[in-house]
Design an enzyme around this catalytic site. Structure first.
Site, PDB file in Angstrom:
ATOM      1  N   SER A 188      27.358  24.459  -5.419  1.00 22.78           N
ATOM      2  CA  SER A 188      26.861  23.045  -7.344  1.00 22.78           C
ATOM      3  C   SER A 188      25.254  22.847  -7.125  1.00 22.78           C
ATOM      4  CB  SER A 188      27.229  21.929  -5.744  1.00 22.78           C
ATOM      5  OG  SER A 188      28.477  21.275  -5.629  1.00 22.78           O
ATOM      6  N   LEU A 189      25.124  22.458  -7.890  1.00 21.22           N
ATOM      7  CA  LEU A 189      23.389  22.658  -8.161  1.00 21.22           C
ATOM      8  C   LEU A 189      23.341  23.134  -9.397  1.00 21.22           C
ATOM      9  CD1 LEU A 189      21.145  22.338  -4.578  1.00 21.22           C
ATOM     10  CD2 LEU A 189      22.020  20.361  -6.180  1.00 21.22           C
ATOM     11  N   CYS A 190      24.422  23.443 -10.475  1.00 25.55           N
ATOM     12  CA  CYS A 190      24.207  24.713 -11.172  1.00 25.55           C
ATOM     13  C   CYS A 190      24.323  23.377 -12.603  1.00 25.55           C
ATOM     14  CB  CYS A 190      25.161  25.512 -11.224  1.00 25.55           C
ATOM     15  SG  CYS A 190      26.972  24.846 -10.696  1.00 25.55           S
ATOM     16  N   GLY A 191      24.833  22.402 -12.922  1.00 26.81           N
ATOM     17  CA  GLY A 191      24.691  21.726 -14.031  1.00 26.81           C
ATOM     18  C   GLY A 191      25.478  21.310 -14.156  1.00 26.81           C
ATOM     19  N   PHE A 207      28.001  23.028 -15.097  1.00 22.65           N
ATOM     20  CA  PHE A 207      28.431  24.123 -15.144  1.00 22.65           C
ATOM     21  C   PHE A 207      30.117  24.167 -14.641  1.00 22.65           C
ATOM     22  CE2 PHE A 207      30.135  28.499 -12.577  1.00 22.65           C
ATOM     23  CZ  PHE A 207      29.719  29.499 -13.882  1.00 22.65           C
TER      24      PHE A 207
END
Length: 323
Positions: free
Chosen positions: A86-89, A91
């Protein structure tokens, strides 16, 4: 109003979070650079193969192979590209949302059970399993370490099913990487191959920069337009006098599967680069927000400390006056 001790604890907590987001941004930036290099290494092969196919089309070759024959859709497959983490907006969320819409569209026409999902990435695999979709395998390793060999295996499996009539259409859902600040969610037909639309598709990519600010993107876009104008002025025709043996149909029947392999591998590389670019932008935004929060907390802390000092001085002055 919170006490000075509480504010100091929050400042320490935000500082720790900022260190993490800043480090993750630097890691994503490094991985993005490697992903851009991988795309650059693939481009010469893509350019030459496209040039050969365009030359054959310009020669008005009326070749019809099984891989470019359109037929009624009774069963289809979706190859969906996401990340493993995770932690990719937005996407992963945007990709899964498009997959859900496409599945719903096909479910009304051919039934939900006739839609096969090939998940590239753990996020889409878990979501497809949770939705009860017809998942054909698990390919999470490709999302972290893209390689052409595994892509060819998947493309050959899809091509065999298409050739045998088990599926009538294959679509790709992924992010097309244009630059570090722009990744376009794309839905593309993989089989049957539409050479006209594929060869006229947008292949523009900025593989030289990992800067994602709006001002930098505008500058790079203008510079790229100037370079394209110069290239158009100095372009030279290539020698297209190919000797085709044994015949055009046989050559295209060999080229089209190779082009299909290239499409799948290109989508994987684009998705991989888009993931790192999205994570880099998300972590940069988080770091900027942490900086702003630290500024506000430090201001609040200083005001509270100054207020405490003022109160102490007032107590001292008041005590001396009473005495």
């Amino acid at each position: 109003m919170p006490s000075l001790k509480e504010i100091k604890g929050r400042i320490a907590s935000v500082n720790s979070t900022r260190k993490i987001t800043s480090a993750m941004k630097m890691v994503a930036s490094s991985k993005l650079h490697h992903a851009q290099v991988a795309i650059q290494n693939m481009l010469p092969y893509e350019t030459m193969l496209e040039h050969i196919l365009k030359s054959f089309l310009a020669a008005e070759a009326e070749a019809h192979t099984i891989f470019d024959k359109v037929r009624p859709v009774r069963r289809c497959a979706l190859v969906v590209f996401t990340s493993n983490s995770s932690l990719c907006g937005g996407f992963n969320g945007n990709t899964i949302k498009m997959m859900t819409h496409v599945v719903d569209d096909y479910a009304r026409e051919i039934g939900r059970e006739n839609v096969e999902i090939y998940p590239i990435g753990r996020k889409v695999y878990e979501k497809a399993q949770k939705m009860g979709l017809n998942v054909q395998g698990e390919f999470s390793a490709l999302a972290d370490k893209p390689n052409a060999h595994d892509c060819i295996k998947i493309a050959m499996e899809l091509g065999k099913k298409f050739y045998d009539g088990e599926i009538d259409k294959v679509e790709l859902i992924y992010h097309h990487f244009k630059s570090a600040g722009s990744q376009i969610l794309t839905r593309k037909t993989f089989l049957p191959i539409d050479l006209e639309s594929e060869l006229n598709a947008d292949h523009e990519r900025d593989l030289t920069s990992i800067i994602a600010t709006k001002e930098s993107q505008e500058y790079l876009k203008k510079r790229g337009e100037r370079q394209q104008e110069k290239e158009k002025e100095s372009v030279k025709p290539l020698n297209d006098n190919f000797l085709v043996e044994p015949d055009m149909d046989t050559v295209l029947s060999q080229l089209l599967p190779k082009y299909a392999h290239l499409l799948l591998y290109t989508a994987l590389l684009d998705s991989n680069a888009s993931e790192h670019a999205a994570r880099m932008v998300a972590m940069q935004t988080a770091t900027d927000n942490a900086d702003e929060l630290l500024r506000q907390l430090n201001l609040q802390y200083n005001k509270g400390r100054q207020q405490a000092i003022t109160n102490e001085l007032l107590d001292i002055v008041g005590g001396s006056v009473n005495n």
